[in-house]
Design a protein around this motif. Structure first.
Motif, PDB file in Angstrom:
ATOM      1  N   ARG A 239       0.849  -1.196   0.000  1.00 21.94           N
ATOM      2  CA  ARG A 239       0.000   0.000   0.000  1.00 21.94           C
ATOM      3  C   ARG A 239       0.881   1.241   0.000  1.00 21.94           C
ATOM      4  O   ARG A 239       1.894   1.295   0.691  1.00 21.94           O
ATOM      5  N   VAL A 240       0.473   2.243  -0.771  1.00 20.03           N
ATOM      6  CA  VAL A 240       1.151   3.537  -0.746  1.00 20.03           C
ATOM      7  C   VAL A 240       0.685   4.250   0.524  1.00 20.03           C
ATOM      8  O   VAL A 240      -0.495   4.565   0.679  1.00 20.03           O
ATOM      9  N   GLU A 241       1.612   4.464   1.442  1.00 17.81           N
ATOM     10  CA  GLU A 241       1.281   5.100   2.724  1.00 17.81           C
ATOM     11  C   GLU A 241       1.195   6.617   2.578  1.00 17.81           C
ATOM     12  O   GLU A 241       0.307   7.246   3.116  1.00 17.81           O
ATOM     13  N   TYR A 242       2.151   7.199   1.874  1.00 17.87           N
ATOM     14  CA  TYR A 242       2.115   8.627   1.602  1.00 17.87           C
ATOM     15  C   TYR A 242       3.001   8.922   0.405  1.00 17.87           C
ATOM     16  O   TYR A 242       3.736   8.049  -0.065  1.00 17.87           O
TER      17      TYR A 242
ATOM     18  N   PRO B   3       8.115  12.935  -8.183  1.00 17.64           N
ATOM     19  CA  PRO B   3       7.227  12.253  -7.229  1.00 17.64           C
ATOM     20  C   PRO B   3       7.830  10.950  -6.682  1.00 17.64           C
ATOM     21  O   PRO B   3       8.494  10.211  -7.409  1.00 17.64           O
ATOM     22  N   ILE B   4       7.560  10.715  -5.399  1.00 19.83           N
ATOM     23  CA  ILE B   4       8.018   9.506  -4.713  1.00 19.83           C
ATOM     24  C   ILE B   4       6.847   8.945  -3.924  1.00 19.83           C
ATOM     25  O   ILE B   4       6.210   9.665  -3.152  1.00 19.83           O
ATOM     26  N   ALA B   5       6.545   7.662  -4.116  1.00 16.64           N
ATOM     27  CA  ALA B   5       5.492   6.971  -3.364  1.00 16.64           C
ATOM     28  C   ALA B   5       6.171   6.128  -2.290  1.00 16.64           C
ATOM     29  O   ALA B   5       7.037   5.307  -2.595  1.00 16.64           O
TER      30      ALA B   5
ATOM     31  N   ILE C 194      12.866  -5.223 -10.829  1.00 12.53           N
ATOM     32  CA  ILE C 194      11.565  -5.884 -10.781  1.00 12.53           C
ATOM     33  C   ILE C 194      10.537  -5.061 -11.551  1.00 12.53           C
ATOM     34  O   ILE C 194      10.679  -3.856 -11.708  1.00 12.53           O
ATOM     35  N   ARG C 195       9.513  -5.740 -12.035  1.00 10.67           N
ATOM     36  CA  ARG C 195       8.403  -5.055 -12.682  1.00 10.67           C
ATOM     37  C   ARG C 195       7.487  -4.486 -11.602  1.00 10.67           C
ATOM     38  O   ARG C 195       7.345  -5.082 -10.543  1.00 10.67           O
ATOM     39  N   VAL C 196       6.894  -3.335 -11.897  1.00  6.32           N
ATOM     40  CA  VAL C 196       6.007  -2.667 -10.943  1.00  6.32           C
ATOM     41  C   VAL C 196       4.714  -2.301 -11.655  1.00  6.32           C
ATOM     42  O   VAL C 196       4.739  -1.780 -12.771  1.00  6.32           O
ATOM     43  N   SER C 197       3.580  -2.583 -11.014  1.00  4.97           N
ATOM     44  CA  SER C 197       2.273  -2.181 -11.536  1.00  4.97           C
ATOM     45  C   SER C 197       1.609  -1.251 -10.526  1.00  4.97           C
ATOM     46  O   SER C 197       1.741  -1.449  -9.310  1.00  4.97           O
ATOM     47  N   ALA C 198       0.896  -0.259 -11.030  1.00  4.45           N
ATOM     48  CA  ALA C 198       0.135   0.669 -10.182  1.00  4.45           C
ATOM     49  C   ALA C 198      -1.311   0.186 -10.102  1.00  4.45           C
ATOM     50  O   ALA C 198      -1.931  -0.109 -11.121  1.00  4.45           O
ATOM     51  N   LEU C 199      -1.835   0.109  -8.886  1.00  7.94           N
ATOM     52  CA  LEU C 199      -3.215  -0.318  -8.648  1.00  7.94           C
ATOM     53  C   LEU C 199      -3.917   0.736  -7.803  1.00  7.94           C
ATOM     54  O   LEU C 199      -3.290   1.401  -6.975  1.00  7.94           O
ATOM     55  N   ASP C 200      -5.221   0.864  -7.987  1.00  2.49           N
ATOM     56  CA  ASP C 200      -5.968   1.824  -7.180  1.00  2.49           C
ATOM     57  C   ASP C 200      -6.228   1.243  -5.784  1.00  2.49           C
ATOM     58  O   ASP C 200      -5.771   0.143  -5.461  1.00  2.49           O
TER      59      ASP C 200
ATOM     60  N   LEU D 188       0.880   7.712  -8.426  1.00  2.00           N
ATOM     61  CA  LEU D 188       0.477   6.998  -7.220  1.00  2.00           C
ATOM     62  C   LEU D 188       0.069   7.988  -6.135  1.00  2.00           C
ATOM     63  O   LEU D 188       0.684   9.045  -5.979  1.00  2.00           O
ATOM     64  N   GLU D 189      -0.963   7.603  -5.370  1.00  2.00           N
ATOM     65  CA  GLU D 189      -1.494   8.443  -4.298  1.00  2.00           C
ATOM     66  C   GLU D 189      -1.663   7.589  -3.046  1.00  2.00           C
ATOM     67  O   GLU D 189      -1.769   6.363  -3.135  1.00  2.00           O
ATOM     68  N   PRO D 190      -1.711   8.217  -1.854  1.00  2.00           N
ATOM     69  CA  PRO D 190      -1.936   7.442  -0.634  1.00  2.00           C
ATOM     70  C   PRO D 190      -3.192   6.575  -0.762  1.00  2.00           C
ATOM     71  O   PRO D 190      -4.213   7.021  -1.280  1.00  2.00           O
ATOM     72  N   GLY D 191      -3.087   5.325  -0.345  1.00  2.00           N
ATOM     73  CA  GLY D 191      -4.202   4.380  -0.440  1.00  2.00           C
ATOM     74  C   GLY D 191      -4.146   3.503  -1.673  1.00  2.00           C
ATOM     75  O   GLY D 191      -4.797   2.469  -1.724  1.00  2.00           O
ATOM     76  N   ASP D 192      -3.373   3.908  -2.681  1.00  2.00           N
ATOM     77  CA  ASP D 192      -3.159   3.056  -3.850  1.00  2.00           C
ATOM     78  C   ASP D 192      -2.264   1.885  -3.445  1.00  2.00           C
ATOM     79  O   ASP D 192      -1.727   1.849  -2.336  1.00  2.00           O
ATOM     80  N   PHE D 193      -2.086   0.964  -4.367  1.00  2.00           N
ATOM     81  CA  PHE D 193      -1.169  -0.161  -4.161  1.00  2.00           C
ATOM     82  C   PHE D 193      -0.162  -0.205  -5.291  1.00  2.00           C
ATOM     83  O   PHE D 193      -0.438   0.241  -6.404  1.00  2.00           O
ATOM     84  N   VAL D 194       0.993  -0.759  -5.000  1.00  2.00           N
ATOM     85  CA  VAL D 194       1.943  -1.126  -6.042  1.00  2.00           C
ATOM     86  C   VAL D 194       2.125  -2.629  -5.960  1.00  2.00           C
ATOM     87  O   VAL D 194       2.159  -3.206  -4.868  1.00  2.00           O
ATOM     88  N   MET D 195       2.152  -3.254  -7.114  1.00  2.00           N
ATOM     89  CA  MET D 195       2.448  -4.680  -7.168  1.00  2.00           C
ATOM     90  C   MET D 195       3.896  -4.806  -7.622  1.00  2.00           C
ATOM     91  O   MET D 195       4.272  -4.292  -8.675  1.00  2.00           O
ATOM     92  N   LEU D 196       4.695  -5.436  -6.791  1.00  3.77           N
ATOM     93  CA  LEU D 196       6.097  -5.678  -7.112  1.00  3.77           C
ATOM     94  C   LEU D 196       6.186  -7.114  -7.602  1.00  3.77           C
ATOM     95  O   LEU D 196       6.154  -8.055  -6.816  1.00  3.77           O
ATOM     96  N   HIS D 197       6.259  -7.256  -8.913  1.00  2.00           N
ATOM     97  CA  HIS D 197       6.319  -8.583  -9.527  1.00  2.00           C
ATOM     98  C   HIS D 197       7.711  -9.179  -9.311  1.00  2.00           C
ATOM     99  O   HIS D 197       8.646  -8.484  -8.936  1.00  2.00           O
ATOM    100  N   ASP D 198       7.841 -10.431  -9.610  1.00  2.00           N
ATOM    101  CA  ASP D 198       9.152 -11.100  -9.633  1.00  2.00           C
ATOM    102  C   ASP D 198       9.814 -11.154  -8.260  1.00  2.00           C
ATOM    103  O   ASP D 198      11.039 -11.173  -8.166  1.00  2.00           O
TER     104      ASP D 198
END
Length: 131
Positions: A4-7, A15-17, A38-44, A79-89
């Motif tokens: 989860r993106v905390e802030y 920008p830094i998440a 690693i691959r990174v995906s942005a999720l709401d 990315l915004e607080p409350g979003d998620f990042v998926m760290l693949h691999d």
């Protein structure tokens, strides 16, 4: 790995998440980013793929040193607080070598199985102190 993106913050207009997943779980990537990219995906906030213009941004972890970055200048929807990042691999190889920086606990690990419409989650490792 889902984090989860905390802030968020900006440094020099960049920008830094900040998430709870950094050097303590992605040690190799943080200390050798070109060797362990690693691959990174942005999720709401509901863990759905996030849309929007792609902006170069860093994804950083919770450790108190400037190098705790798992992804540098990745083009992702902002990315915004409350979003998620998926760290693949990451998988078991990352969880077998935790870094106990600042006494951060080992994270809970879930096994996921089943078709997309009927996923099943099983706790494989409960969060615990590593010391």
């Amino acid at each position: 790995m889902l984090a989860r993106v905390e802030y968020t913050k900006e440094q020099g207009g960049h920008p830094i998440a900040i998430t709870h997943a950094g050097a303590q779980v992605a040690t190799r990537t943080v200390f050798m980013p070109e060797m362990w990219k690693i691959r990174v995906s942005a999720l709401d906030g509901k863990a759905r793929p996030k849309s929007g213009p792609r902006i170069a941004q860093d994804v950083a972890g919770p450790c108190c040193f400037a190098g705790d970055v798992v992804a540098h200048a990745r083009a992702l929807p902002l990315l915004e607080p409350g979003d998620f990042v998926m760290l693949h691999d990451t998988a078991a190889y990352y969880f077998s070598t935790p870094f106990v920086y600042n006494s951060l606990p080992a994270i809970t690990v879930y096994g996921v199985s089943g078709p997309d419409q009927d996923l099943s989650f099983t706790v494989m490792q409960q969060e615990h102190a590593l010391l």
